[in-house]
Design a protein around this motif. Structure first.
Motif, PDB file in Angstrom:
ATOM      1  N   GLU A   1      -1.551  -0.989 -10.344  1.00 21.68           N
ATOM      2  CA  GLU A   1      -1.455   0.277  -9.604  1.00 21.68           C
ATOM      3  C   GLU A   1      -2.412   0.302  -8.432  1.00 21.68           C
ATOM      4  O   GLU A   1      -2.066   0.763  -7.348  1.00 21.68           O
ATOM      5  CB  GLU A   1      -1.726   1.459 -10.540  1.00 21.68           C
ATOM      6  CG  GLU A   1      -0.558   1.831 -11.416  1.00 21.68           C
ATOM      7  CD  GLU A   1       0.670   2.246 -10.602  1.00 21.68           C
ATOM      8  OE1 GLU A   1       0.536   3.054  -9.650  1.00 21.68           O
ATOM      9  OE2 GLU A   1       1.762   1.755 -10.916  1.00 21.68           O
TER      10      GLU A   1
ATOM     11  N   TRP B   1      -1.007  -1.868  -5.658  1.00 21.15           N
ATOM     12  CA  TRP B   1       0.079  -1.202  -4.937  1.00 21.15           C
ATOM     13  C   TRP B   1      -0.450  -0.068  -4.061  1.00 21.15           C
ATOM     14  O   TRP B   1       0.033   0.142  -2.952  1.00 21.15           O
ATOM     15  CB  TRP B   1       1.160  -0.702  -5.894  1.00 21.15           C
ATOM     16  CG  TRP B   1       2.086  -1.807  -6.289  1.00 21.15           C
ATOM     17  CD1 TRP B   1       2.185  -2.413  -7.506  1.00 21.15           C
ATOM     18  CD2 TRP B   1       3.024  -2.471  -5.441  1.00 21.15           C
ATOM     19  NE1 TRP B   1       3.119  -3.412  -7.472  1.00 21.15           N
ATOM     20  CE2 TRP B   1       3.663  -3.470  -6.205  1.00 21.15           C
ATOM     21  CE3 TRP B   1       3.389  -2.328  -4.107  1.00 21.15           C
ATOM     22  CZ2 TRP B   1       4.637  -4.307  -5.688  1.00 21.15           C
ATOM     23  CZ3 TRP B   1       4.352  -3.165  -3.587  1.00 21.15           C
ATOM     24  CH2 TRP B   1       4.968  -4.142  -4.370  1.00 21.15           C
ATOM     25  N   ALA B   2      -1.459   0.650  -4.534  1.00 20.96           N
ATOM     26  CA  ALA B   2      -2.056   1.718  -3.726  1.00 20.96           C
ATOM     27  C   ALA B   2      -2.712   1.134  -2.467  1.00 20.96           C
ATOM     28  O   ALA B   2      -2.588   1.694  -1.373  1.00 20.96           O
ATOM     29  CB  ALA B   2      -3.076   2.488  -4.553  1.00 20.96           C
TER      30      ALA B   2
ATOM     31  N   ARG C   1      -1.889  -1.731  -1.034  1.00 19.69           N
ATOM     32  CA  ARG C   1      -0.799  -2.213  -0.157  1.00 19.69           C
ATOM     33  C   ARG C   1      -0.206  -1.061   0.637  1.00 19.69           C
ATOM     34  O   ARG C   1       0.042  -1.173   1.836  1.00 19.69           O
ATOM     35  CB  ARG C   1       0.272  -2.912  -0.994  1.00 19.69           C
ATOM     36  CG  ARG C   1      -0.185  -4.218  -1.587  1.00 19.69           C
ATOM     37  CD  ARG C   1       0.878  -4.819  -2.500  1.00 19.69           C
ATOM     38  NE  ARG C   1       0.321  -5.939  -3.248  1.00 19.69           N
ATOM     39  CZ  ARG C   1       0.457  -6.109  -4.544  1.00 19.69           C
ATOM     40  NH1 ARG C   1       1.152  -5.253  -5.273  1.00 19.69           N
ATOM     41  NH2 ARG C   1      -0.095  -7.139  -5.137  1.00 19.69           N
ATOM     42  N   ARG C   2       0.032   0.045  -0.065  1.00 17.15           N
ATOM     43  CA  ARG C   2       0.594   1.218   0.617  1.00 17.15           C
ATOM     44  C   ARG C   2      -0.350   1.703   1.710  1.00 17.15           C
ATOM     45  O   ARG C   2       0.084   2.018   2.831  1.00 17.15           O
ATOM     46  CB  ARG C   2       0.844   2.337  -0.391  1.00 17.15           C
ATOM     47  CG  ARG C   2       1.366   3.593   0.284  1.00 17.15           C
ATOM     48  CD  ARG C   2       1.651   4.697  -0.690  1.00 17.15           C
ATOM     49  NE  ARG C   2       2.126   5.857   0.043  1.00 17.15           N
ATOM     50  CZ  ARG C   2       2.642   6.924  -0.526  1.00 17.15           C
ATOM     51  NH1 ARG C   2       2.782   6.979  -1.836  1.00 17.15           N
ATOM     52  NH2 ARG C   2       3.037   7.938   0.202  1.00 17.15           N
ATOM     53  N   ALA C   3      -1.645   1.775   1.404  1.00 15.47           N
ATOM     54  CA  ALA C   3      -2.616   2.227   2.398  1.00 15.47           C
ATOM     55  C   ALA C   3      -2.592   1.335   3.634  1.00 15.47           C
ATOM     56  O   ALA C   3      -2.621   1.823   4.768  1.00 15.47           O
ATOM     57  CB  ALA C   3      -4.013   2.263   1.781  1.00 15.47           C
TER      58      ALA C   3
ATOM     59  N   VAL D   1      -0.067  -0.541   4.702  1.00 18.79           N
ATOM     60  CA  VAL D   1       1.203  -0.349   5.401  1.00 18.79           C
ATOM     61  C   VAL D   1       1.188   0.960   6.192  1.00 18.79           C
ATOM     62  O   VAL D   1       1.726   1.045   7.291  1.00 18.79           O
ATOM     63  CB  VAL D   1       2.390  -0.394   4.406  1.00 18.79           C
ATOM     64  CG1 VAL D   1       3.665   0.091   5.043  1.00 18.79           C
ATOM     65  CG2 VAL D   1       2.571  -1.807   3.868  1.00 18.79           C
ATOM     66  N   GLU D   2       0.532   1.978   5.625  1.00 18.78           N
ATOM     67  CA  GLU D   2       0.500   3.282   6.281  1.00 18.78           C
ATOM     68  C   GLU D   2      -0.580   3.375   7.351  1.00 18.78           C
ATOM     69  O   GLU D   2      -0.783   4.422   7.942  1.00 18.78           O
ATOM     70  CB  GLU D   2       0.324   4.387   5.239  1.00 18.78           C
ATOM     71  CG  GLU D   2       1.564   4.562   4.384  1.00 18.78           C
ATOM     72  CD  GLU D   2       1.428   5.657   3.345  1.00 18.78           C
ATOM     73  OE1 GLU D   2       0.319   6.187   3.155  1.00 18.78           O
ATOM     74  OE2 GLU D   2       2.456   6.003   2.739  1.00 18.78           O
TER      75      GLU D   2
ATOM     76  N   ALA E   1      -5.467  -5.218  -2.450  1.00 20.99           N
ATOM     77  CA  ALA E   1      -4.032  -5.408  -2.230  1.00 20.99           C
ATOM     78  C   ALA E   1      -3.567  -6.775  -2.717  1.00 20.99           C
ATOM     79  O   ALA E   1      -2.445  -6.921  -3.200  1.00 20.99           O
ATOM     80  CB  ALA E   1      -3.699  -5.239  -0.748  1.00 20.99           C
TER      81      ALA E   1
ATOM     82  N   ARG F   1       4.826  11.027   9.583  1.00 24.57           N
ATOM     83  CA  ARG F   1       5.267  11.022   8.183  1.00 24.57           C
ATOM     84  C   ARG F   1       5.959  12.325   7.821  1.00 24.57           C
ATOM     85  O   ARG F   1       6.967  12.320   7.103  1.00 24.57           O
ATOM     86  CB  ARG F   1       4.075  10.773   7.251  1.00 24.57           C
ATOM     87  CG  ARG F   1       3.646   9.321   7.205  1.00 24.57           C
ATOM     88  CD  ARG F   1       2.747   9.031   6.027  1.00 24.57           C
ATOM     89  NE  ARG F   1       1.570   9.871   5.983  1.00 24.57           N
ATOM     90  CZ  ARG F   1       0.325   9.456   6.215  1.00 24.57           C
ATOM     91  NH1 ARG F   1       0.097   8.194   6.483  1.00 24.57           N
ATOM     92  NH2 ARG F   1      -0.686  10.285   6.144  1.00 24.57           N
TER      93      ARG F   1
ATOM     94  N   ARG G   1       9.798  12.795   6.528  1.00 30.20           N
ATOM     95  CA  ARG G   1      10.169  13.505   5.292  1.00 30.20           C
ATOM     96  C   ARG G   1      11.175  14.610   5.565  1.00 30.20           C
ATOM     97  O   ARG G   1      12.128  14.799   4.796  1.00 30.20           O
ATOM     98  CB  ARG G   1       8.914  14.093   4.632  1.00 30.20           C
ATOM     99  CG  ARG G   1       8.066  13.046   3.959  1.00 30.20           C
ATOM    100  CD  ARG G   1       6.862  13.621   3.275  1.00 30.20           C
ATOM    101  NE  ARG G   1       7.234  14.585   2.241  1.00 30.20           N
ATOM    102  CZ  ARG G   1       6.397  15.460   1.724  1.00 30.20           C
ATOM    103  NH1 ARG G   1       5.152  15.514   2.129  1.00 30.20           N
ATOM    104  NH2 ARG G   1       6.795  16.286   0.777  1.00 30.20           N
TER     105      ARG G   1
END
Length: 162
Positions: free
Chosen positions: A7, A10-11, A13-15, A17-18, A30, A67, A71
């Motif tokens: 987890e 993945w958090a 990696r997301r950070a 990417v964002e 990551a 973002r 959404r």
């Protein structure tokens, strides 16, 4: 324990990417690596490591704005494709986020305006000081010319000098 690491990876990696700053700690998380080991390898191989300062406030606001727009567009498309009404809670959340973002933009705009006005005042003060400096120099030159061309010895005689 392994699920927690997954987890965290993945958090991270997301950070990244964002748009989060690619610090050694975040990249290590990551990739599932030890941050110290990654730092040592980076130092050994001479990697250029970012300072981790991250994006500016304006860039962060723009990213949140993008973002939010994404959404909203997804919700609209979902509603059009499903022919179902939009989720009331989701719409309320989006509306609240949009209001907060508008308020942040307003505050930032006010701060930028204040900075611009301060720069204008500083420029005006600098111009006034330049004019005063020129007048002082002109007055000093005029006084020097009067003293050089005038009766300089008379002033000395009045003071009791021959």
């Amino acid at each position: 324990m392994a699920a927690g690491k997954a987890e965290a990876a993945w958090a991270a990696r997301r950070a990244l990417v964002e748009g989060a700053a690619a610090t050694l700690d975040l990249v290590a998380a990551a990739c599932g690596l030890n941050a110290r080991a990654l730092g040592e390898r980076a130092a050994r191989e001479g990697w250029r490591v970012a300072d981790g300062a991250g994006p500016t406030r304006a860039e962060r606001i723009a990213r949140v704005h993008d973002r939010l727009l994404d959404r909203i567009e997804r919700e609209q498309l979902r509603g059009e494709n499903d022919d179902a009404p939009l989720d009331k809670a989701g719409v309320a959340e989006l509306a609240a986020t949009a209001r907060i973002l508008a308020k942040i933009s307003e505050i930032t705009r006010d701060e930028d305006g204040a900075k611009e006005k301060q720069l204008e005042r500083d420029a005006d003060i600098a111009a006034i000081l330049d004019r005063l400096d020129r007048q002082i120099v002109d007055l000093a030159r005029h006084l020097a010319a009067e003293m050089a061309g005038g009766d300089v010895h008379g002033a000395g005689a009045a003071a009791g000098e021959p």
